[in-house]
Design an enzyme around this catalytic site. Sequence first.
Site, mmCIF file in Angstrom:
data_model
loop_
_atom_site.group_PDB
_atom_site.id
_atom_site.type_symbol
_atom_site.label_atom_id
_atom_site.label_comp_id
_atom_site.label_asym_id
_atom_site.label_seq_id
_atom_site.Cartn_x
_atom_site.Cartn_y
_atom_site.Cartn_z
ATOM 1 C CD1 TRP A 128 0.074 -1.565 3.035
ATOM 2 C CD2 TRP A 128 0.774 0.546 3.227
ATOM 3 N NE1 TRP A 128 0.966 -1.521 4.088
ATOM 4 C CE2 TRP A 128 1.405 -0.223 4.223
ATOM 5 C CE3 TRP A 128 1.069 1.913 3.144
ATOM 6 C CZ2 TRP A 128 2.305 0.311 5.134
ATOM 7 C CZ3 TRP A 128 1.976 2.453 4.058
ATOM 8 C CH2 TRP A 128 2.579 1.656 5.040
ATOM 9 C CG ASN A 129 5.169 1.366 0.560
ATOM 10 O OD1 ASN A 129 4.825 0.694 -0.412
ATOM 11 N ND2 ASN A 129 6.422 1.433 0.958
ATOM 12 C CB ALA A 154 -1.911 -3.569 0.315
ATOM 13 C CB SER A 155 -6.534 -5.846 2.486
ATOM 14 O OG SER A 155 -6.234 -7.150 2.082
ATOM 15 C CB SER A 205 6.539 -7.640 5.309
ATOM 16 O OG SER A 205 5.547 -8.625 5.094
ATOM 17 C CD GLU A 226 12.520 -5.012 -5.732
ATOM 18 O OE1 GLU A 226 13.153 -4.533 -4.774
ATOM 19 O OE2 GLU A 226 13.000 -5.119 -6.872
ATOM 20 C CB CYS A 260 11.272 -0.390 0.959
ATOM 21 S SG CYS A 260 11.253 0.246 -0.713
ATOM 22 C CD GLU A 357 10.996 -2.334 6.655
ATOM 23 O OE1 GLU A 357 10.241 -3.308 6.756
ATOM 24 O OE2 GLU A 357 11.249 -1.772 5.579
#
Length: 452
Positions: A128-129, A154-155, A205, A226, A260, A357
């Site tokens: 989602w980012n 992503a949900s 992730s 990734e 990331c 992270e």
Amino acid sequence: MKSINPATNQLLKEYPEHTAREVESIIEKVSEARKIWSETSFRYRGDLFRNMAACMRADKEGLATLVTNEMGKIIRESQAEIEKCALTCDYYAEHAESMLTDQVIASDAGRSFVAFQPLGVILAVMPWNFPFWQVFRFAAPSIMAGNAAVMKHASNVPGCALAIEELFLKAGFPENIFRTLMIPSSMVEAAIKHPAVKAVTLTGSGPAGSSVASAAAKEIKKAVLELGGSDPLIVLEDADLEKAVQTSLASRMFNQGQTCISSKRFIVVETVLEKFTSGLIAAVSALKVGDPMDPATQIGPMARPDLVDDLEKQLKESVKAGASLLYGGTRPGRPGCYYLPAILGNVQKGMPAYHEETFGPVFSIISVKSEEEAIAVANDTEFGLAATLFTEDLERGEKIARKIEAGAVFVNGMVKSDPRLPFGGIKKSGYGRELAEYGIREFVNIKTIWIR
Ligand code: NAP
């Protein structure tokens, strides 16, 4: 699937999910469509991607607002994300053909060469980012190469997921060249197993990467991963400190720290530690918190409440283990997923802020005595995505860059992705590359043809 505005925690819209049977039928349609698609010319595909770029630019405000509403990114960053996607569509429209042209290689044949041919349907599992950018940096090269794609987003960004599918139709692509699967992560394995799916790419992730790569390995299908990072930013004693502070700020605060490749561990030689730290505190404390739709806002919300909880836990555990909270790290008194940036000093081995992270606005400062120690600390991580270093001696910078275990090292500048340069990690940050010609060659059959 629910779309919830993280700036207010209010429900924006609910979307129905696809059933297993619907997923199967979509994959079959995409597989059918790609047979014709893979025979089309680069020129034809390129024209469609140029249309795509134009469609995105024409609706930049609408698309950027959708991004901001669904995951909280401040509006000017959302606008820049859409612009970058358009640029990448234009870039591959222009360069895909030359990147995939036959390569003649002399051998014992009368003529031998390498041809780059599409694999078929590629499944993308996306985060989602950067809800548009992550998708387009995979989709533009892969589809230009003659593949077709199905995407599980992503949900928490279902609106973006559907808007991307719609953009392909708006730009004039034939039906079923790119389809969105509205499914939870539990249905990804079945999609990987579908015989028409030839490869999978996941951005996300480590645990998600491990699960998707295992499912692909069981089917002997290629995967590109990734994954996360804990990128170091080294400040040496001969650094331009003002530049180092400003870059640290920009890198760590971009996308509310949910990037990331944002610098996460600030490894500073002790002779300049005090100056760097005070500069950083001054810079961070000047930032304005607010509504992400307000162009003046510099600190918006994080994307989901659980992400704030996880970050806060990492911070508290690090402080309990001896890190000093030098600034911030609190929730401002307003609704939504807001978290004020935190600056942690005295970060050491054994603390979450050193090893894990931190996917949000936390600056972890680690003091070192020398260049050698800085390199050792930079490499003392399970991740290997990217790194930054500041020195005014460019020769020294290049030597150090070669010693750092990462997919990219930027000297005196902020790490960023660029369609002209390959992007990806080593160690637990994943494998494979996106962007440049390395990215477009991930999902093709590199075929040797030998003729006498
Ligand atoms: P995430 O929770 O791993 O989710 C990423 C995608 O994987 C989502 O579509 C998610 O679906 C799906 N997923 C999760 N678990 C899965 C499983 N077991 N099997 C199949 N699919 C699964 O990651 P995120 O929170 O969205 O993104 C943040 C992470 O992505 C960070 O670690 C960040 O560093 C990394 N990232 C890496 C890069 C890079 O280029 N290296 C770029 C951006 C982000 P649901 O949403 O339905 O769970």
